[in-house]
Design a protein around this motif. Sequence first.
Motif, PDB file in Angstrom:
ATOM      1  N   ARG A   1       0.831  -1.208   0.000  1.00 18.14           N
ATOM      2  CA  ARG A   1       0.000   0.000   0.000  1.00 18.14           C
ATOM      3  C   ARG A   1       0.867   1.260   0.000  1.00 18.14           C
ATOM      4  O   ARG A   1       0.548   2.239  -0.675  1.00 18.14           O
ATOM      5  CB  ARG A   1      -0.973  -0.017   1.178  1.00 18.14           C
ATOM      6  N   ALA A   2       1.968   1.222   0.732  1.00 19.47           N
ATOM      7  CA  ALA A   2       2.883   2.372   0.731  1.00 19.47           C
ATOM      8  C   ALA A   2       3.438   2.592  -0.681  1.00 19.47           C
ATOM      9  O   ALA A   2       3.497   3.730  -1.161  1.00 19.47           O
ATOM     10  CB  ALA A   2       4.007   2.153   1.738  1.00 19.47           C
ATOM     11  N   ARG A   3       3.820   1.495  -1.353  1.00 13.35           N
ATOM     12  CA  ARG A   3       4.328   1.608  -2.723  1.00 13.35           C
ATOM     13  C   ARG A   3       3.255   2.150  -3.662  1.00 13.35           C
ATOM     14  O   ARG A   3       3.548   2.955  -4.556  1.00 13.35           O
ATOM     15  CB  ARG A   3       4.822   0.254  -3.220  1.00 13.35           C
ATOM     16  N   LEU A   4       2.017   1.717  -3.481  1.00 12.07           N
ATOM     17  CA  LEU A   4       0.920   2.215  -4.307  1.00 12.07           C
ATOM     18  C   LEU A   4       0.728   3.717  -4.118  1.00 12.07           C
ATOM     19  O   LEU A   4       0.575   4.458  -5.095  1.00 12.07           O
ATOM     20  CB  LEU A   4      -0.386   1.493  -3.966  1.00 12.07           C
ATOM     21  N   LEU A   5       0.731   4.165  -2.878  1.00 12.34           N
ATOM     22  CA  LEU A   5       0.574   5.587  -2.621  1.00 12.34           C
ATOM     23  C   LEU A   5       1.710   6.390  -3.252  1.00 12.34           C
ATOM     24  O   LEU A   5       1.476   7.440  -3.845  1.00 12.34           O
ATOM     25  CB  LEU A   5       0.488   5.855  -1.117  1.00 12.34           C
ATOM     26  N   LEU A   6       2.924   5.869  -3.133  1.00 11.89           N
ATOM     27  CA  LEU A   6       4.062   6.566  -3.734  1.00 11.89           C
ATOM     28  C   LEU A   6       3.957   6.575  -5.261  1.00 11.89           C
ATOM     29  O   LEU A   6       4.285   7.575  -5.905  1.00 11.89           O
ATOM     30  CB  LEU A   6       5.373   5.937  -3.278  1.00 11.89           C
ATOM     31  N   ALA A   7       3.486   5.472  -5.841  1.00  7.85           N
ATOM     32  CA  ALA A   7       3.316   5.412  -7.298  1.00  7.85           C
ATOM     33  C   ALA A   7       2.249   6.411  -7.751  1.00  7.85           C
ATOM     34  O   ALA A   7       2.422   7.115  -8.750  1.00  7.85           O
ATOM     35  CB  ALA A   7       2.959   3.999  -7.738  1.00  7.85           C
ATOM     36  N   LEU A   8       1.149   6.480  -7.018  1.00  8.81           N
ATOM     37  CA  LEU A   8       0.062   7.386  -7.394  1.00  8.81           C
ATOM     38  C   LEU A   8       0.421   8.839  -7.096  1.00  8.81           C
ATOM     39  O   LEU A   8      -0.188   9.750  -7.666  1.00  8.81           O
ATOM     40  CB  LEU A   8      -1.232   6.981  -6.689  1.00  8.81           C
ATOM     41  N   ARG A   9       1.398   9.049  -6.261  1.00  6.43           N
ATOM     42  CA  ARG A   9       1.903  10.408  -6.019  1.00  6.43           C
ATOM     43  C   ARG A   9       2.439  10.994  -7.328  1.00  6.43           C
ATOM     44  O   ARG A   9       2.333  12.187  -7.576  1.00  6.43           O
ATOM     45  CB  ARG A   9       2.996  10.341  -4.957  1.00  6.43           C
ATOM     46  N   ASP A  10       2.991  10.123  -8.167  1.00  4.38           N
ATOM     47  CA  ASP A  10       3.546  10.561  -9.451  1.00  4.38           C
ATOM     48  C   ASP A  10       2.471  10.804 -10.505  1.00  4.38           C
ATOM     49  O   ASP A  10       2.761  11.372 -11.548  1.00  4.38           O
ATOM     50  CB  ASP A  10       4.553   9.535  -9.971  1.00  4.38           C
ATOM     51  N   GLY A  11       1.258  10.351 -10.250  1.00  2.00           N
ATOM     52  CA  GLY A  11       0.164  10.581 -11.185  1.00  2.00           C
ATOM     53  C   GLY A  11      -0.799   9.413 -11.234  1.00  2.00           C
ATOM     54  O   GLY A  11      -0.484   8.322 -10.747  1.00  2.00           O
ATOM     55  N   PRO A  12      -1.972   9.628 -11.812  1.00  2.00           N
ATOM     56  CA  PRO A  12      -2.980   8.570 -11.916  1.00  2.00           C
ATOM     57  C   PRO A  12      -2.454   7.383 -12.712  1.00  2.00           C
ATOM     58  O   PRO A  12      -1.570   7.529 -13.553  1.00  2.00           O
ATOM     59  CB  PRO A  12      -4.132   9.235 -12.663  1.00  2.00           C
ATOM     60  N   ALA A  13      -3.034   6.207 -12.430  1.00  2.00           N
ATOM     61  CA  ALA A  13      -2.612   4.995 -13.140  1.00  2.00           C
ATOM     62  C   ALA A  13      -3.753   3.982 -13.162  1.00  2.00           C
ATOM     63  O   ALA A  13      -4.638   3.992 -12.306  1.00  2.00           O
ATOM     64  CB  ALA A  13      -1.382   4.394 -12.474  1.00  2.00           C
ATOM     65  N   HIS A  14      -3.692   3.102 -14.144  1.00  2.00           N
ATOM     66  CA  HIS A  14      -4.649   2.012 -14.271  1.00  2.00           C
ATOM     67  C   HIS A  14      -4.126   0.809 -13.474  1.00  2.00           C
ATOM     68  O   HIS A  14      -2.910   0.581 -13.408  1.00  2.00           O
ATOM     69  CB  HIS A  14      -4.849   1.628 -15.737  1.00  2.00           C
ATOM     70  N   PRO A  15      -5.021   0.008 -12.892  1.00  2.00           N
ATOM     71  CA  PRO A  15      -4.601  -1.135 -12.089  1.00  2.00           C
ATOM     72  C   PRO A  15      -3.660  -2.097 -12.818  1.00  2.00           C
ATOM     73  O   PRO A  15      -2.687  -2.574 -12.220  1.00  2.00           O
ATOM     74  CB  PRO A  15      -5.928  -1.826 -11.728  1.00  2.00           C
TER      75      PRO A  15
END
Length: 111
Positions: A23-37
Amino acid sequence: MVTIASDIEVLARVGRALADPIRARLLLALRDGPAHPADLAEAMGISRSRLSNHLACLRGCGLVVAVPVGRRTRYELADARLGRALDELRAAVIALGQDSDCPDAAEKGCC
């Protein structure tokens, strides 16, 4: 007016979200911008079903939102301030010292 109890609950939700490395990695990834699953699952090297469970948790915490885009769904941080807060939290923890171990970790099973 915000009460102390609601402040604690908000911080506890963020703590639960960050407590899991995926979940931490997901939040950091989405910090860079929206993404598809599908893109997130591939980038993280995990199954789509596992990713879906973590995204559901983050949605439940109110930290990410699902945005329909045609037949697909895109995920993004619920508020841009979350990205900045993650950056600030990360910088603060690094400034405190990465090599510092929690003194209670072995005894209390935390950290």
